[in-house]
Design an enzyme around this catalytic site. Structure first.
Site, PDB file in Angstrom:
ATOM      1  N   ASP A 134      72.973  39.550  82.915  1.00 28.03           N
ATOM      2  CA  ASP A 134      73.747  39.247  81.708  1.00 28.03           C
ATOM      3  C   ASP A 134      73.849  40.416  80.735  1.00 28.03           C
ATOM      4  O   ASP A 134      74.707  40.396  79.846  1.00 28.03           O
ATOM      5  CB  ASP A 134      73.150  38.028  80.992  1.00 28.03           C
ATOM      6  N   GLY A 141      75.193  42.109  74.429  1.00 27.10           N
ATOM      7  CA  GLY A 141      75.335  42.436  73.011  1.00 27.10           C
ATOM      8  C   GLY A 141      76.680  42.041  72.460  1.00 27.10           C
ATOM      9  O   GLY A 141      76.791  41.523  71.345  1.00 27.10           O
ATOM     10  N   ASN A 166      77.843  29.779  80.044  1.00 30.36           N
ATOM     11  CA  ASN A 166      77.292  28.454  79.753  1.00 30.36           C
ATOM     12  C   ASN A 166      75.969  28.506  78.997  1.00 30.36           C
ATOM     13  O   ASN A 166      75.563  27.509  78.393  1.00 30.36           O
ATOM     14  CB  ASN A 166      77.086  27.672  81.062  1.00 30.36           C
ATOM     15  N   TYR A 167      75.279  29.656  79.021  1.00 32.31           N
ATOM     16  CA  TYR A 167      73.955  29.732  78.401  1.00 32.31           C
ATOM     17  C   TYR A 167      74.008  30.429  77.046  1.00 32.31           C
ATOM     18  O   TYR A 167      74.855  31.292  76.799  1.00 32.31           O
ATOM     19  CB  TYR A 167      72.974  30.493  79.303  1.00 32.31           C
ATOM     20  N   HIS A 199      66.819  27.813  89.159  1.00 33.65           N
ATOM     21  CA  HIS A 199      67.117  29.201  88.817  1.00 33.65           C
ATOM     22  C   HIS A 199      66.007  29.773  87.943  1.00 33.65           C
ATOM     23  O   HIS A 199      65.120  29.049  87.489  1.00 33.65           O
ATOM     24  CB  HIS A 199      68.470  29.306  88.099  1.00 33.65           C
ATOM     25  N   HIS A 238      63.381  27.645  85.922  1.00 36.05           N
ATOM     26  CA  HIS A 238      63.982  26.414  85.421  1.00 36.05           C
ATOM     27  C   HIS A 238      64.266  25.466  86.584  1.00 36.05           C
ATOM     28  O   HIS A 238      65.206  25.664  87.348  1.00 36.05           O
ATOM     29  CB  HIS A 238      65.268  26.729  84.664  1.00 36.05           C
TER      30      HIS A 238
END
Length: 645
Positions: free
Chosen positions: A305, A312, A388-389, A438, A599
């Site tokens: 990510d 950022g 989504n996160y 995940h 998770h």
């Protein structure tokens, strides 16, 4: 509640080498690149950031001295799909370096996402797959472009790619992750606006329930929640000048980087009238979210990510009373858009003080006196939404010289539609809806300068002493310090059974008892990467196989998976650098710490994940001559005094 804000446009002329680029500097750097004659006509900017000067120049800087300003450039040539990096001297107005990136690509950008979504919805193969599932209104389909990974597929060669998955939004305000359209996967080249391949792996029923977050969808709401008001009638205790902060003997600088997000610089603590350096730079180096599903729709999901998406740039603009509560100070940030124009992100960093309970306390039975001090901490935070996160990054500064990094994870899980029960590597969270297992693994780069740049690192285990003459009562235990002298020795994992910590010390700096001054990294019990030796993600995320790496400082080594993990085949970053097995004895050392969560979804994680926490602490060890918080004044009780004070 109140707020103040720092808009970087107010700093027309930067007065310190580490102040972020101003909007004018970003625009000027882009103009220098375009007018250089060295670039293609279809250049799209990915990043224009401050090219940080050498450490010696920063440490040697004195207020009022001229500031040499340089900008680091990352750009994409849309005509060729190639990524380029460069350096611009803002002082001289010239492009001093321009180099093609040999492997990997610039992170995916907004232009890539919009181009991919548009191409998918126009593709006849994708439309036919939707019709097979009874979906004819394509405006009701949410298309999510994903970074593609690197699996050696023919389709990956010579292309900038995204993989696109689809979700159903029956109403425009619906959350798509409640209704994944399983089985349809599109490979898209966003540069050419071309759907390269569409795969249909078979249908699963679209889950029946919605997962909306608005109050109306979750009524009735609780009626017994009373207001909380946080006030500081005399204002906050910190001061801000440019991007420099002073609070309770702490001194540091803060900024926002388009890849790394929240960055701390020049962290030091005032002791005996001098600001003693602790950290030169601290920031997210990389993160990876590997998925444990074997489904063809999900096995390839291994999101970096930071380097692949630009965490950022995904920063939120925070709102008083919602994201931040109390007497708030905001910093604004500026990034570059694809056209080379500055992009304003107001309120991207939130800073405030908060009460944190008891700092220290003792009741003396003989004098019937109780001494207590309340702890206050400074909070510096930002929130980033990546698909989504949602990730919140929170740095806490304490009055006793402790620092803490806490990451708050929330948002929606990735979801998959299932016919009956859950699929392998996934957990059922709602009817016909599952979430793949995940991990979220973060790597922070911590450039320590404890009382100077020459530091060493120890691994500290606590071990029981064998029973015998030296331990006649079988109750003795002692810390065991093992020096980590080379890069290979310093590839370590946590061990909670030994209360393992890692200590950075300055062997030339001693406290009043003659002990080496230092700080220790206190890990939580944290996982490493589960993916096996043959997995694609392991080749690309070697950093996640160990909790600790240590390297000697190099300005060229900033990101644990390399600078360009997007579509990179792997082998870059820490795994590559540390093969040299460089010495770490009395060097300018950098600690790279990997931590996170695994998770396995619960029903309580649906429809949205309540905040999960992960992080670490940095504590002084013999750095001070005694408890540095002894001079914190006593608190005042509601009746005017606390105990007998």
């Amino acid at each position: 509640m109140a707020q103040a804000t720092l808009d970087q446009t107010a700093t027309a002329t930067p007065t310190h080498p580490l102040e972020p680029l101003t909007p004018d500097e970003i625009k000027r750097a882009a103009e220098v690149v375009r007018s250089s004659g060295q670039t293609g006509e279809r250049l799209r900017f990915s990043a224009i950031v401050l090219q940080e000067p050498e450490k010696e120049a920063v440490y040697g800087f004195r207020p009022g001295a001229p500031v040499e300003r340089r900008a680091a450039i990352v750009a994409l040539d849309e005509a060729t799909g190639k990524t380029w990096v460069g350096s611009v001297s803002l002082s001289r107005g010239e492009l001093s370096a321009w180099t093609e990136v040999p492997e990997g690509q610039a992170s995916l950008q907004r232009e890539d996402f919009f181009a991919a979504i548009g191409a998918v919805k126009q593709d006849s193969r994708w439309q036919e797959a939707m019709r097979k599932r009874g979906i004819t209104d394509f405006d009701k389909v949410q298309v999510d472009p994903w970074i593609p990974g690197s699996f050696g597929l023919e389709v990956e060669k010579g292309r900038r790619l995204t993989r696109c998955v689809s979700y159903l939004r029956e109403e425009p305000t619906d959350q798509g992750y409640a209704k994944p359209i399983e089985g349809v996967l599109a490979f898209v080249d966003p540069i050419r606006g071309e759907v390269v391949e569409v795969h249909d792996y078979g249908m699963s029923p679209i889950p029946p329930e919605k997962g909306n977050l608005d109050p109306e969808s979750n009524a009735p709401l609780r009626q017994d929640l009373k207001p909380i008001s946080i006030t500081q009638p005399e204002g906050p205790s910190f001061t801000v000048e440019g991007n420099a902060v002073r609070w309770q003997k702490w001194n540091f600088r803060v900024s926002q980087h388009p890849i790394e997000g929240l960055v701390l610089h020049n962290v030091g603590y005032e002791d005996g009238g001098l600001v003693r350096p602790i950290l030169y730079r601290a920031a997210l180096s990389e993160m990876v979210v590997p998925y444990g599903s074997i489904s063809p729709m999900h096995f390839w999901k291994n999101a970096f990510d930071a380097g692949e998406v630009g965490l950022g740039k995904c920063v939120n603009s925070l709102e008083l009373g919602c994201d931040c509560l109390g007497e708030i100070y905001y910093f604004d940030s500026y990034f570059v858009d694809g056209a080379g124009e500055p992009e304003h992100r107001p309120n991207s960093i939130c800073m405030h003080e908060e009460d944190y309970g008891v700092l220290w306390k003792h009741y003396d039975l003989y004098t019937d006196r109780s001494d207590v001090r309340r702890s206050r901490r400074l909070v510096v935070s930002s929130f980033h939404t990546v698909g989504n996160y949602d990730y919140g990054f929170f740095w806490y500064f304490y009055q006793d010289g402790t620092m803490q990094l806490e990451i708050k994870l929330t948002g929606f899980m990735q979801t998959m539609a299932v016919a009956d029960g859950a699929a392998a590597g996934a957990a059922l969270v709602a009817p016909n809806l599952a979430a793949p297992h995940h991990q979220h693994l973060f790597n922070f780069r911590l450039d320590f300068d404890i009382d100077g740049m020459e530091n060493s690192v120890y691994e500290v285990d606590v071990e029981a002493v064998a029973e015998g003459d030296d331990n006649p009562y079988s109750n003795l235990f002692e810390p065991k310090l093992t020096p980590l002298r080379t890069e290979k020795e310093a590839q370590r994992v946590v061990d909670p059974f030994k209360s393992r910590t890692w200590r950075v010390v300055n062997t030339q700096s001693r406290n009043r008892l003659g002990q080496e001054v230092g700080y220790r990294l206190m890990p939580n019990s944290t996982p490493t990467l589960f993916a096996g030796e043959k997995s694609a993600v392991r080749r690309r995320a070697a950093f996640a196989t160990k909790n600790l790496w240590v390297t000697p400082f190099s300005a060229a080594e900033m990101h644990a998976a390399g600078d360009f993990p997007n579509q990179h085949p792997g082998g870059a970053g820490l795994g590559d650098w540390t093969r040299a097995d460089r010495s770490l004895d009395n060097k300018d050392v950098v600690l790279w710490y990997t931590f996170g969560i695994t998770h396995i979804a619960r029903t309580e994680d649906w429809p949205i994940v309540p905040v999960e926490y992960t992080g670490f602490m940095l504590q002084p060890v013999n750095f001070f001559d005694r408890n540095p918080a002894m001079d914190v004044p006593p608190p005042m009780a509601s009746n005017g005094h606390c105990h007998d004070e």
